[in-house]
Write an enzyme that holds these catalytic residues in place. Sequence first.
Site, mmCIF file in Angstrom:
data_model
loop_
_atom_site.group_PDB
_atom_site.id
_atom_site.type_symbol
_atom_site.label_atom_id
_atom_site.label_comp_id
_atom_site.label_asym_id
_atom_site.label_seq_id
_atom_site.Cartn_x
_atom_site.Cartn_y
_atom_site.Cartn_z
ATOM 1 C CE LYS A 79 31.954 -4.492 -1.019
ATOM 2 N NZ LYS A 79 32.647 -5.045 -2.201
ATOM 3 C CB SER A 154 30.969 -8.529 -2.826
ATOM 4 O OG SER A 154 31.971 -7.577 -3.146
ATOM 5 C CB SER A 178 32.532 -6.708 -6.145
ATOM 6 O OG SER A 178 32.484 -8.058 -5.803
HETATM 7 N N1 GLN Z 1 32.417 -12.496 -7.357
HETATM 8 C C1 GLN Z 1 33.830 -12.466 -7.294
HETATM 9 C C2 GLN Z 1 34.313 -13.254 -6.112
HETATM 10 O O1 GLN Z 1 33.519 -13.825 -5.449
HETATM 11 C C3 GLN Z 1 34.327 -11.053 -7.278
HETATM 12 C C4 GLN Z 1 34.161 -10.394 -5.974
HETATM 13 C C5 GLN Z 1 34.689 -8.995 -5.937
HETATM 14 O O2 GLN Z 1 34.910 -8.359 -6.954
HETATM 15 N N2 GLN Z 1 34.945 -8.543 -4.739
HETATM 16 O O3 GLN Z 1 35.464 -13.328 -5.837
#
Ligand code: GLN
Length: 476
Positions: A79, A154, A178
Amino acid sequence: MTDLTTLTLTQLRDALRRGETSSVAATEAMLARIVAVDNDIKGYLTITDELALAQAEQADARRACGDDSPLLGIPIAVKDIICTQGVETTAGSKILEGFVPPYDAFVVRKLKAAGAVILGKTNTDEFAMGSSTENSAYFTTHNPHDLARVPGGSSGGSAAAVAARMAYGALGTDTGGSVRQPASFCGVVGLRPTYGRISRWGVVAFASTLDQVGTFGRTVADCAAMFQATAGYDPQDSTSLDVAVPDFEAALTGDIHGLKVGVPREYFIEGIDPDVETAVRAAIARLADLGAQIIDISLPHTEYALPVYYLIAPAEASANLARYDGIRFGPRVAGTDMIDSVKKTRALFGPEVKRRIMLGTYALSAGYYEAYYGRALKARTLIKQDFLNAFANVDVIATPTSPTTAFNIGATGDDPLQMYLQDIFTLPVNLSASCGLSVPCGVDSHGLPIGLQLIGNTLQEATILNVAFAYEQSSQ
Ligand code: GLN
């Protein structure tokens, strides 16, 4: 000849060990697959083809000398929020465009030491803030099961890359879901380990008490192999856990007789997609057929997880993101003076990141600190306690990973709350000291993957991986 991209990570590892194929051949197959499908899927932000081939050649040479490191010669993806020496690392943001880290994150060092070949850097919501990759400053990744839909986020680029056979495994990060939610949307396995299990050193920080690196695989064994290679103590990360790393692959016995599986009533709520509920309940029934004991439980403070997370995560983000001033990292936009230049540079942040910085700064401001951040911390303790109470009686907790399957690109429109609701079942894990994974458990009426979330107590990754393995084996 077999199409090497159809092999799973562990199958490729066996084939490499038997000398039936080479890392160069597997890497070429993956790169050809990327050329063939990634124009449509857009999982990768950067493809490091030349580096990958050089690493593959080295891996083959190492093997010829008798080296049998755990991921030797296996092509994987990282990532783009994880620093890679000499390779651009953007965190999906324009504010880090062109930033080339002078070092590898500890987790990347571990992967390289294990012999992995890095194919490239995958797309992410900007600074990992989002659940669809639509917040990437570069482009949106498409779900390999239906290109009109999001892959989740994400870590959507990593999940899509593994699902579309553009990598044998991948790294993501999971601050609120994410890794697990995109795994669920793309029909792959995604593990968020216990906080501190994998070093965060060299990982671009979002919310430091919640961030954790996690691993993706097409199978449970693949995900476990990636985890095995990346877990472990790192003295450079003060929150890294100095504990023994068990043999996670050996723990995959498939025997779950007598295991106690808790099903929290708060996770089967109104608004959950009926196909998701049906599939997850069927998966839980299968665990019972495999010898597990199913127990109704309650996690009474679940309803506070969403507001607590959306106070704590932005508060920590507002502090972490203060460092992007155009002076130390990434591009600098010239201004009339220093302050003007910093302001103009920080305008490179996208709308969701700006929203989080404002939310977090507000929650931490002198007059509101106790009312918001202070109370959120207290509620976080109650959520943690819920899990500790539950784990006094059960070994694992089973829930849906996400209330829905993959939604259409653009479906949440301008409503950030709709996007935040995606995280309702995943973020209690981050707020507590537990670990969690998502394993595919069927498809909805459109043929889109559904994920079963298995939650374990602190450092009990081996248990949840084994339950997932037992389930996966029984569904083949
Ligand atoms: N969707 C969550 C956020 O927007 C979690 C994102 C993540 O785990 N990086 O914060």
